[in-house]
Write an enzyme that holds these catalytic residues in place. Structure first.
Site, PDB file in Angstrom:
ATOM      1  N   HIS A 147       0.697  -1.277  -0.046  1.00  0.00           N
ATOM      2  CA  HIS A 147      -0.109  -0.082   0.010  1.00  0.00           C
ATOM      3  C   HIS A 147       1.019   1.093  -0.182  1.00  0.00           C
ATOM      4  O   HIS A 147       1.754   1.114   0.532  1.00  0.00           O
ATOM      5  CB  HIS A 147      -0.873  -0.073   1.191  1.00  0.00           C
ATOM      6  CG  HIS A 147      -2.162   0.886   1.289  1.00  0.00           C
ATOM      7  ND1 HIS A 147      -2.101   2.431   1.255  1.00  0.00           N
ATOM      8  CD2 HIS A 147      -3.155   0.848   0.756  1.00  0.00           C
ATOM      9  CE1 HIS A 147      -3.084   2.793   1.205  1.00  0.00           C
ATOM     10  NE2 HIS A 147      -3.811   2.098   0.655  1.00  0.00           N
ATOM     11  N   ASP A 199      -7.637  -5.633   0.226  1.00  0.00           N
ATOM     12  CA  ASP A 199      -8.467  -6.586  -0.861  1.00  0.00           C
ATOM     13  C   ASP A 199      -8.009  -7.967  -0.647  1.00  0.00           C
ATOM     14  O   ASP A 199      -8.357  -8.648  -1.266  1.00  0.00           O
ATOM     15  CB  ASP A 199      -7.894  -5.907  -2.420  1.00  0.00           C
ATOM     16  CG  ASP A 199      -8.473  -4.476  -2.491  1.00  0.00           C
ATOM     17  OD1 ASP A 199      -9.430  -4.398  -2.491  1.00  0.00           O
ATOM     18  OD2 ASP A 199      -7.618  -3.739  -3.167  1.00  0.00           O
TER      19      ASP A 199
END
Ligand code: CMC
Length: 428
Positions: A306, A363
């Site tokens: 991320h 996710d």
């Protein structure tokens, strides 16, 4: 603390103001740099650029903290609902029971699509991607909306937000029905937000789908965890479009397109495809991780890493726990969740991932929950978009309400040809 920053360029010294946020995040305000020095800043991918100040969502990527309007995501996940969190994100404080009831009633009242819009679904080819349909239909919705001028106060925005959030859910379910050749199912007035979506997805005109409390709860949590995430790619896109004074619907339709890509919202599809590939091909998890690490491979461990989190994404922790609970309540065993766990264990103990601070993101486990409640994989990113709608609306509102908003217009460092002579066609 020092509220200015001194920089030296071409032997001259300049002072730039330092802006400090409520959580002590500091930024050098470079907005006057070019006019004073002739220099711009260059920040490929905006990795170190604050594009705005915002009071909506706080993330501390080092510590794995996420808060909506100051409230920790863990508390909201435990005690709130998607609709309540949406109102919080948009309006800045928790709704009173009157606010909540009024907003819920508005969501229910606006769940139906204009009859003429239903005809549009017939025009898409059966294989059309649901994200393309969603973006197109949100724009179509703007043709049926009262003019933007109606949004002059919070009451006007609340009505527009309810129309958008409610109809997006109906569009999503209708696009799925159209893609499988089934008739569109109308919303029910007695169902809450998540239940109504599951009803429209899975009921048939001659057979009502029984919406289980477990499925409604899991979907509620999924949507709540996706409600906002500060200046990510799609939200920045919404702000970019909104800064030109484009309307709420056009701005959010653009957000859907930005979310679509596999490095952003599309990652929830890519994760399941990756897990399915490992499952079906029988490839060993260790070999897969080796392939991901190889310098020559373009394969990434999807659902990992991320831009902001350099630690666990707090949403992934909540989703992992919820996935385990849901599967155990439903007495379902999902081999893909086992593979996900094996991958996570391998990656979290591997120097490549440790050095780069790559952890599971939102996710990584969300697909397991969506699969368990029967959502088809090609709808996963649409589910993300439904959840993200409050964040986009709140960011649109910040731009819209701020009289000092200027159009977003980054600069560039030009690297093309210098002055080049035009060669007439006959001489080329
Ligand atoms: N698998 C393997 N290596 C990775 C991964 C990954 N998932 N993510 C980053 N890296 C490596 C990358 O190769 C680079 O290595 P090196 O320094 O040797 O070149 C280093 O880590 C830094 O990567 P980056 O691409 O510069 O990082 P970024 O901040 O630009 O990208 C990201 C962030 C999320 C796009 C990236 O981590 C990624 O592609 N992850 C997989 C896709 C994914 O799960 N996306 C969902 C993000 S969370 C939800 C959302 O935003 O919608």
């Amino acid at each position: 603390m020092n509220h200015t920053c001194r920089i030296e360029l071409d032997g001259r010294s300049y002072e730039l103001p330092v802006v400090e946020g409520t959580e002590n995040e500091r930024a050098v305000d470079i907005s006057s740099l070019r006019s004073h020095t002739g220099y711009i800043t260059l920040d490929d991918g905006y990795g170190n650029t604050g594009s705005c100040t915002s009071a909506i969502t706080y993330i501390d990527g080092e510590q794995g903290i996420l808060r909506y309007r100051g409230i920790p995501i863990e508390d909201l996940a435990e005690q709130s609902s998607f609709v309540e969190a949406a109102w919080l994100v948009i309006f800045g404080h928790l709704p009173t029971s009157t606010d909540r009831e009024r907003f819920s009633a508005l969501l229910t009242a606006n769940s139906q699509l204009p009859q003429s819009m239903l005809k549009h679904f017939d025009a898409f080819p059966p294989h059309a991607h649901p994200m393309a349909i969603l973006s197109a239909m949100i724009n179509t919705l703007s043709c049926h909306e009262p003019p933007q001028a109606e949004i002059t106060d919070d009451a006007g925005l609340e009505r527009a937000a309810a129309r958008l959030m409610s109809k997006v859910r109906t569009i999503a379910a209708a696009s799925y029905k159209a893609s499988i050749g089934e008739p569109v199912v109308y919303p029910r007035y007695d169902y809450r937000y998540a239940e109504n979506f599951l009803h429209m997805m899975f009921s048939l005109p001659f057979k009502e789908h029984e919406v289980t409390p477990e499925a409604a709860k899991a979907l509620n949590l999924f949507l709540l965890l996706h409600a906002d995430h500060e200046q990510n790619c799609s939200t920045s896109t919404v702000r970019m479009v909104a800064s030109s004074q484009a309307n709420l619907f056009a701005s959010c339709a653009a957000g859907v397109c930005a979310l679509w890509g596999p490095l952003h919202g599309g990652a929830n599809v890519a994760v399941i495809e990756m897990l399915q590939h490992i499952h079906d091909s029988g490839v060993n998890v260790t070999d897969y991780v080796k392939k991901v690490k190889s310098k020559n491979s373009r394969t990434r461990l999807m659902g990992f890493g991320h831009r902001v989190y350099r630690n666990f994404d707090p949403r992934s922790r909540i989703l992992k726990k919820a996935a385990d609970e849901l599967l155990s309540t439903l007495h379902v065993h999902d081999p893909l969740l086992d593979i996900a766990q094996e991958l996570a264990d391998a990656a979290l103990g591997d120097d490549y991932f440790i050095e780069r601070k790559l952890y599971p993101n939102v996710d990584f486990y969300s697909g397991t929950i969506l699969r368990a409640i029967g959502i088809p994989v090609n709808m996963f990113t649409v589910m993300f978009a439904i959840g993200r709608m409050p964040g986009w609306i709140a960011n649109w509102k910040e731009i819209h309400d701020d009289p000092s908003t200027r159009i977003y217009r980054p600069r560039q460092v030009y690297t093309g040809n210098t002055l080049t002579e035009f060669v007439p066609r006959t001489e080329r």
